[in-house]
Design a protein around this motif. Structure first.
Motif, PDB file in Angstrom:
ATOM      1  N   PHE A 116       0.780  -1.256  -0.202  1.00 51.70           N
ATOM      2  CA  PHE A 116      -0.085  -0.091  -0.066  1.00 51.70           C
ATOM      3  C   PHE A 116       0.737   1.263   0.103  1.00 51.70           C
ATOM      4  CE2 PHE A 116      -3.376  -2.683   2.071  1.00 51.70           C
ATOM      5  CZ  PHE A 116      -4.280  -2.620   0.899  1.00 51.70           C
ATOM      6  N   LEU A 117       1.936   1.191   0.759  1.00 49.13           N
ATOM      7  CA  LEU A 117       2.669   2.542   0.967  1.00 49.13           C
ATOM      8  C   LEU A 117       3.512   2.807  -0.400  1.00 49.13           C
ATOM      9  CD1 LEU A 117       4.738   2.450   4.205  1.00 49.13           C
ATOM     10  CD2 LEU A 117       3.006   4.047   3.388  1.00 49.13           C
ATOM     11  N   LEU A 118       4.110   1.826  -1.286  1.00 52.98           N
ATOM     12  CA  LEU A 118       4.608   1.959  -2.360  1.00 52.98           C
ATOM     13  C   LEU A 118       3.599   2.183  -3.355  1.00 52.98           C
ATOM     14  CD1 LEU A 118       6.820  -1.174  -2.613  1.00 52.98           C
ATOM     15  CD2 LEU A 118       7.664   0.730  -2.190  1.00 52.98           C
ATOM     16  N   ALA A 119       2.499   1.808  -3.300  1.00 51.04           N
ATOM     17  CA  ALA A 119       1.540   2.409  -4.386  1.00 51.04           C
ATOM     18  C   ALA A 119       1.078   3.830  -4.125  1.00 51.04           C
ATOM     19  CB  ALA A 119       0.013   1.715  -4.311  1.00 51.04           C
ATOM     20  N   ALA A 120       1.099   4.197  -2.754  1.00 48.83           N
ATOM     21  CA  ALA A 120       0.755   5.727  -2.491  1.00 48.83           C
ATOM     22  C   ALA A 120       2.096   6.542  -2.983  1.00 48.83           C
ATOM     23  CB  ALA A 120       0.814   5.787  -0.713  1.00 48.83           C
ATOM     24  N   MET A 121       3.091   5.864  -2.843  1.00 48.34           N
ATOM     25  CA  MET A 121       4.292   6.657  -3.240  1.00 48.34           C
ATOM     26  C   MET A 121       4.355   6.911  -4.792  1.00 48.34           C
ATOM     27  SD  MET A 121       7.164   5.036  -0.637  1.00 48.34           S
ATOM     28  CE  MET A 121       8.554   5.953  -1.159  1.00 48.34           C
ATOM     29  N   SER A 122       3.888   5.788  -5.523  1.00 51.00           N
ATOM     30  CA  SER A 122       3.673   5.738  -6.952  1.00 51.00           C
ATOM     31  C   SER A 122       2.636   6.959  -7.206  1.00 51.00           C
ATOM     32  CB  SER A 122       3.281   4.446  -7.437  1.00 51.00           C
ATOM     33  OG  SER A 122       4.271   3.500  -7.101  1.00 51.00           O
ATOM     34  N   TYR A 123       1.500   7.083  -6.416  1.00 50.30           N
ATOM     35  CA  TYR A 123       0.429   8.145  -6.936  1.00 50.30           C
ATOM     36  C   TYR A 123       1.145   9.399  -6.424  1.00 50.30           C
ATOM     37  CZ  TYR A 123      -3.693  10.702  -6.325  1.00 50.30           C
ATOM     38  OH  TYR A 123      -4.768  11.771  -6.490  1.00 50.30           O
ATOM     39  N   ASP A 124       2.027   9.508  -5.458  1.00 53.13           N
ATOM     40  CA  ASP A 124       2.653  10.840  -5.327  1.00 53.13           C
ATOM     41  C   ASP A 124       3.380  11.442  -6.499  1.00 53.13           C
ATOM     42  OD1 ASP A 124       3.685  12.995  -3.417  1.00 53.13           O
ATOM     43  OD2 ASP A 124       5.537  11.730  -4.028  1.00 53.13           O
ATOM     44  N   ARG A 125       4.167  10.347  -7.041  1.00 52.36           N
ATOM     45  CA  ARG A 125       5.080  10.714  -8.069  1.00 52.36           C
ATOM     46  C   ARG A 125       4.323  10.954  -9.317  1.00 52.36           C
ATOM     47  NH1 ARG A 125       8.642  12.970  -7.011  1.00 52.36           N
ATOM     48  NH2 ARG A 125       7.186  13.730  -5.395  1.00 52.36           N
TER      49      ARG A 125
END
Length: 310
Positions: A116-125
């Motif tokens: 979930f965190l990696l997905a949130a970071m992808s969305y941020d990028r």
């Protein structure tokens, strides 16, 4: 072992983790190496969290997510490494069934949180590259906090459902697991009751951590399309450079998970499985802060600023 009410069937109360018992002659080398990796990993992740807290220049959404990931890595490696090190020192280690289930629960929950965190970071990028003008309003402190809290709550709830189905099983041996931690499949093989319900629950719930992976892929497809439309080569390089570290971490994380849990079991030896497991349980918590910091001038400069303050 404790007797049950069904004839001579007995249940186990403790489990023997064999670890790397087939490499006893190398235990000193392995113990020293893994201990060094554990200490450096804890120090590197803790340093990254301290830098984000103390340096105002790093108090941005990207580094907020990164500090959350570092906190996760510290808990994750502390869940696995001490037991593994004890097994190396003593040849094997005995752990209670409750302790084994607790270790598996924490391992699975943290792995799901990381998805979930990696997905949130992808969305941020994605927002930073594709919608730069709206980025400050779309990714403010409130949204960042909600994404991080949602990641942690979602991961622990997911694994909680899986653990409830495991607790309902009876385990009657053999009480040995040829691994260095309590992984899902080796523990399931100790069950002497029907595991079809657990397998069905796990199958359907596996779509939950799969969804952030699809979100991550979709984010990078959009980012790639947006970057390719940038006319200048320097502009494309700058845009890709903001995502390269995260993309490396995502590839390492999902690549090792796929190699261990989705490869045909008949085609992979036990030692190969243990070696691949080491990548995401021991080495990934070390590599993540190094990947994000060594090529990141902002983090390097923050080290200097914080050092002068201290």
């Amino acid at each position: 072992m404790k007797e049950t009410g069904s004839g001579n069937l007995t249940t186990i109360s403790h489990i023997l983790l064999l670890g790397f018992g087939d490499l006893k002659e190398l235990w000193i080398l392995l113990f020293t190496g893994f201990l060094a990796v554990y200490i450096i990993s804890m120090a590197a992740n803790l340093l990254l969290v301290v830098l984000v807290v103390l340096d105002p220049h790093l108090q941005t959404p990207m580094y907020f997510f990164l500090s959350s990931l570092s906190c996760l890595e510290m808990v994750s490696t502390s869940n696995i490494s001490p037991v593994m090190l004890a097994g190396l020192q003593m040849g094997n280690v005995t752990i209670s069934l409750g302790g084994c289930l607790a270790q598996l629960y924490l391992f699975g929950a943290l792995a799901t949180v990381e998805c979930f965190l990696l997905a949130a970071m992808s969305y941020d990028r994605y927002l930073a590259v594709c919608r730069p003008l709206h980025y400050p309003s779309l990714m403010d402190g409130r949204v960042c906090g909600q994404l991080v809290v949602g990641s942690w709550v979602g991961g622990f709830l997911f694994m909680g459902i899986v653990s409830l189905s495991l607790i309902a099983l009876s385990f009657c041996g053999p009480r040995e697991i040829d691994h260095y931690f309590c992984d899902f499949q080796p523990l399931l093989e100790l069950s002497c009751t029907d595991i079809s319900v657990v397998q069905m629950v796990t199958f359907f719930l596996s779509f939950i951590p799969a969804s952030p992976f699809l979100l991550t892929v979709a984010s990078y497809v959009c980012i790639t399309c947006a970057v390719l439309r940038v006319p200048s080569a320097s502009g494309r390089h700058k845009a890709f450079s903001t995502c390269s570290s995260h993309l490396t971490v995502v590839t390492l994380f999902y690549g090792t998970l796929v190699a261990v849990y989705m490869s045909p079991r008949d085609g992979m030896g036990l030692n190969s499985s243990k070696a691949l497991s080491l990548l995401y349980t021991v080495l990934t918590p070390l590599l993540n802060p190094l990947i994000y910091s060594l090529r990141n001038q902002e983090v390097i400069k923050a080290c200097g600023r914080v050092a002068r303050i201290v």
